[in-house]
Design an enzyme around this catalytic site. Structure first.
Site, PDB file in Angstrom:
ATOM      1  N   PRO A  24      48.877 -16.084  -0.335  1.00  0.00           N
ATOM      2  CA  PRO A  24      48.103 -14.879  -0.043  1.00  0.00           C
ATOM      3  C   PRO A  24      46.619 -15.198   0.116  1.00  0.00           C
ATOM      4  CG  PRO A  24      48.749 -14.932  -2.353  1.00  0.00           C
ATOM      5  CD  PRO A  24      49.468 -16.058  -1.684  1.00  0.00           C
ATOM      6  N   CYS A  26      43.037 -13.059   1.237  1.00  0.00           N
ATOM      7  CA  CYS A  26      42.438 -11.777   1.593  1.00  0.00           C
ATOM      8  C   CYS A  26      41.740 -11.858   2.946  1.00  0.00           C
ATOM      9  CB  CYS A  26      41.428 -11.345   0.534  1.00  0.00           C
ATOM     10  SG  CYS A  26      42.189 -10.908  -1.045  1.00  0.00           S
ATOM     11  N   ALA A  58      46.855 -10.054  -1.310  1.00  0.00           N
ATOM     12  CA  ALA A  58      46.835  -9.171  -2.468  1.00  0.00           C
ATOM     13  C   ALA A  58      46.881  -7.708  -2.043  1.00  0.00           C
ATOM     14  CB  ALA A  58      45.584  -9.441  -3.303  1.00  0.00           C
ATOM     15  N   GLN A 102      52.100 -10.181  -2.229  1.00  0.00           N
ATOM     16  CA  GLN A 102      51.445 -10.343  -3.522  1.00  0.00           C
ATOM     17  C   GLN A 102      51.058  -8.970  -4.056  1.00  0.00           C
ATOM     18  OE1 GLN A 102      47.474 -12.200  -4.038  1.00  0.00           O
ATOM     19  NE2 GLN A 102      48.503 -13.583  -5.458  1.00  0.00           N
ATOM     20  N   TYR A 182      42.195 -11.601 -12.417  1.00  0.00           N
ATOM     21  CA  TYR A 182      42.514 -10.207 -12.148  1.00  0.00           C
ATOM     22  C   TYR A 182      43.253  -9.596 -13.341  1.00  0.00           C
ATOM     23  CZ  TYR A 182      40.836 -11.471  -7.538  1.00  0.00           C
ATOM     24  OH  TYR A 182      40.044 -11.918  -6.497  1.00  0.00           O
ATOM     25  N   ARG A 230      52.274 -15.475  -9.889  1.00  0.00           N
ATOM     26  CA  ARG A 230      51.195 -16.456  -9.710  1.00  0.00           C
ATOM     27  C   ARG A 230      50.391 -16.510 -11.002  1.00  0.00           C
ATOM     28  NH1 ARG A 230      47.112 -17.479  -4.523  1.00  0.00           N
ATOM     29  NH2 ARG A 230      47.686 -19.682  -4.524  1.00  0.00           N
ATOM     30  N   LEU A 300      44.011 -27.425  -1.971  1.00  0.00           N
ATOM     31  CA  LEU A 300      43.457 -28.318  -0.950  1.00  0.00           C
ATOM     32  C   LEU A 300      44.496 -29.298  -0.418  1.00  0.00           C
ATOM     33  CD1 LEU A 300      39.876 -29.070  -2.348  1.00  0.00           C
ATOM     34  CD2 LEU A 300      40.593 -27.320  -0.712  1.00  0.00           C
ATOM     35  N   ARG A 323      44.202 -22.473   3.769  1.00  0.00           N
ATOM     36  CA  ARG A 323      43.110 -22.607   4.737  1.00  0.00           C
ATOM     37  C   ARG A 323      43.498 -23.499   5.916  1.00  0.00           C
ATOM     38  NH1 ARG A 323      39.940 -23.089  -0.259  1.00  0.00           N
ATOM     39  NH2 ARG A 323      38.814 -21.137  -0.587  1.00  0.00           N
TER      40      ARG A 323
END
Length: 356
Positions: A24, A26, A58, A102, A182, A230, A300, A323
């Site tokens: 996930p 954003c 999310a 998510q 969160y 998660r 990464l 990414r």
């Protein structure tokens, strides 16, 4: 060539055509929690990337649970209808790609301006965050309002309702967000939970909210709907969450019927982290080795050889490509080419173009 990356996986209610998951991320493109045309194009492209699963960003179980005013929601049928549109676009692009969502509540990190990382006031379209305890996480944010016990019980039900809507929308499963500082993570960590009632203090009390949420979700959805979690394996701060805590939480999640755990780190408070390729994989490996739960590894991981090596070494069962997937929307197909794997494709013209 035989690879693990492009082998099938079956773990509880979760079945994947390969070991690639798009985690996930954003996008800050929603309006009042509603999906936009952007989301249809974005997630359809990710579904066609060659990944075995794609996890929708999310998505808040309640309005005040959004990270920002520009995040998706699933707190009512109108918002859920937007998720239906996303899932249909994804399944059209790639019918055998699993769609996860998510399910989240941002807690004290809610109402964030994604462009400045500062709190957005009600005058700016934001709201007051809530949390287990009235402890702020950043100088850019106000003190959150401490949740009352009856509000916590209500949130348990809201998470369950969100999971049901996700299933009805056509998702194959959910990833419950209990990481990155969160709300659920805030209950889990002693650095953010200073309650003196049944939801604070001891380890058993701090995990109570999470276990109640998982029980409610599992009772509300069908057996063939995958439920995962998660977790942040460490807060990277003395006195915070540790890998030992995370292993115990993962075992609890497994006992409550979770099919997988996505193991990340940090996010509760600013902390010195030595970031490097694969830096979070040792935590994933520990959870996998000590619980036997299906584990998603993240951190990464950018190329096919790195992903395959992580799987060969037993660090994880599924690799999160985030990414790198945004940078290369055909990452999965390119990874197969790099590893010498021949895949059947829905769009043979596309594969021909990738190979020539």
């Amino acid at each position: 060539m035989q690879t693990i990356l492009f082998s099938e996986l079956s773990a509880g209610a979760l079945s994947l055509k390969n070991r690639i998951n798009v985690p996930p991320m954003c996008m800050w493109q929603a309006k009042d929690g509603l999906a936009q045309d952007f989301h249809l194009q974005h997630y359809a492209a990710l579904a066609a990337s060659g990944a075995g699963a794609v996890t929708i960003e999310a998505t808040a179980a309640v309005p005040e649970g959004r990270i920002s005013p520009f995040c998706l929601g699933i707190w009512d049928d109108e918002r859920a209808a937007g998720i239906v549109r996303i899932v249909k676009a994804m399944k059209t692009a790639s019918p055998d790609t699993r769609v996860l969502l998510q399910l989240a509540h941002a807690g004290r990190k809610a109402s964030c301006n994604p462009h400045t990382d500062a709190w957005m006031s009600p005058e700016e379209g934001g709201w007051q965050p809530v949390a287990p305890s009235a402890l702020t996480w950043s100088q850019n944010f106000p003190l959150p309002r401490e949740l009352a016990a009856d509000e916590i019980k209500e949130l348990v039900q809201k998470f369950a309702e969100g999971a049901v809507r996700a299933q009805q929308a056509g998702c194959d499963g959910i990833m419950l967000h209990a990481a990155h500082g969160y709300l659920i993570h805030e209950f889990l960590s002693p650095l953010s939970n200073q309650r003196t009632d049944e939801y604070g203090g001891s380890f058993d009390n701090r995990v109570r909210f999470l276990t109640e949420v998982l029980r409610a979700i599992k009772a509300a959805v069908s057996e063939n709907f995958a439920v995962g979690i998660r977790l942040s394996a460490t807060d990277w701060i003395e006195g915070g969450m540790t890998i030992e805590d995370t292993v115990k939480i993962a075992r609890l999640a497994q006992e409550l019927g979770c099919s997988f755990a996505d193991i990340s780190t940090g996010g509760l408070l600013s902390a010195p982290i030595k970031v490097a390729p694969g830096y979070q994989l040792p935590f994933a490996a520990r959870v996998r080795q000590e619980t036997g739960l299906c584990v998603f590894g993240v951190g990464l991981i950018t190329n096919a050889f790195q992903a395959e090596t992580a799987l060969q070494l037993g660090a994880c069962d599924v690799v999160d490509i985030g990414r790198a997937m945004l940078s290369d929307p055909n990452w999965g197909w390119h990874a197969a080419r790099d590893l010498g794997v021949k895949l059947e494709a829905l769009n043979t013209a596309k594969i021909f173009a990738l190979q020539h």
